[in-house]
Design a protein around this motif. Structure first.
Motif, PDB file in Angstrom:
ATOM      1  N   ILE A 181       1.446  -9.203   5.508  1.00  0.00           N
ATOM      2  CA  ILE A 181       2.035  -8.658   4.289  1.00  0.00           C
ATOM      3  C   ILE A 181       3.519  -9.014   4.254  1.00  0.00           C
ATOM      4  O   ILE A 181       4.149  -9.222   5.285  1.00  0.00           O
ATOM      5  N   ARG A 182       4.047  -9.085   3.064  1.00  0.00           N
ATOM      6  CA  ARG A 182       5.471  -9.367   2.892  1.00  0.00           C
ATOM      7  C   ARG A 182       6.207  -8.042   2.801  1.00  0.00           C
ATOM      8  O   ARG A 182       5.891  -7.199   1.964  1.00  0.00           O
ATOM      9  N   PHE A 215       3.043  -0.647   7.114  1.00  0.00           N
ATOM     10  CA  PHE A 215       3.610  -0.968   5.806  1.00  0.00           C
ATOM     11  C   PHE A 215       2.556  -1.467   4.823  1.00  0.00           C
ATOM     12  O   PHE A 215       2.746  -1.378   3.626  1.00  0.00           O
ATOM     13  N   GLU A 216       1.453  -1.938   5.336  1.00  0.00           N
ATOM     14  CA  GLU A 216       0.379  -2.339   4.433  1.00  0.00           C
ATOM     15  C   GLU A 216      -0.203  -1.110   3.729  1.00  0.00           C
ATOM     16  O   GLU A 216      -0.493  -1.134   2.544  1.00  0.00           O
ATOM     17  N   LEU A 217      -0.344  -0.027   4.481  1.00  0.00           N
ATOM     18  CA  LEU A 217      -0.852   1.228   3.918  1.00  0.00           C
ATOM     19  C   LEU A 217       0.269   2.151   3.441  1.00  0.00           C
ATOM     20  O   LEU A 217      -0.009   3.214   2.892  1.00  0.00           O
ATOM     21  N   CYS A 218       1.503   1.769   3.691  1.00  0.00           N
ATOM     22  CA  CYS A 218       2.681   2.576   3.317  1.00  0.00           C
ATOM     23  C   CYS A 218       2.600   3.979   3.917  1.00  0.00           C
ATOM     24  O   CYS A 218       2.750   4.987   3.215  1.00  0.00           O
ATOM     25  N   GLU A 219       2.350   4.037   5.216  1.00  0.00           N
ATOM     26  CA  GLU A 219       2.242   5.341   5.851  1.00  0.00           C
ATOM     27  C   GLU A 219       2.717   5.307   7.296  1.00  0.00           C
ATOM     28  O   GLU A 219       2.819   4.252   7.911  1.00  0.00           O
ATOM     29  N   MET A 220       3.009   6.504   7.774  1.00  0.00           N
ATOM     30  CA  MET A 220       3.329   6.693   9.172  1.00  0.00           C
ATOM     31  C   MET A 220       2.058   7.191   9.852  1.00  0.00           C
ATOM     32  O   MET A 220       1.350   8.043   9.290  1.00  0.00           O
TER      33      MET A 220
END
Length: 97
Positions: free
Chosen positions: A3-4, A30-35
């Protein structure tokens, strides 16, 4: 396929990798936008004091608020000078992943 990352996401990963334990960067997806909360919270139970303080700082940056009880006095007294410099640099020029 990789992912970019945005500039702030890339800067955040660099910040996480530059701290007392570079493995802490693995707690963000960052692909799922989660911790990865469960892994992060287990880490807090076994990491050294300085690693915990820096990880909590990263969580503040990620969420934009303190969810883990980061104490600024701990930042100043527990983190080594290199890690304190990373925090200070962020304060002067914050990024928001």
């Amino acid at each position: 396929m990789a992912i970019r990352l945005s500039n702030d996401e890339s800067a955040f990963l660099d910040l996480a990798r530059s701290g007392p334990d570079s493995r802490v960067a693995d707690f963000w997806d960052f692909e799922l936008c989660e911790m990865r909360l469960e892994a992060f919270e287990k880490y807090l139970d076994v990491a050294s004091r300085s690693e915990v303080v820096f990880a909590k700082f990263l969580a503040v940056v990620w969420y934009g608020q303190d969810r883990y009880g980061l104490d600024i006095a701990d930042v100043a007294t527990i983190l080594d000078p290199a890690a304190r410099h990373l925090v200070a640099r962020w304060v002067l020029s914050p990024i928001w992943p």
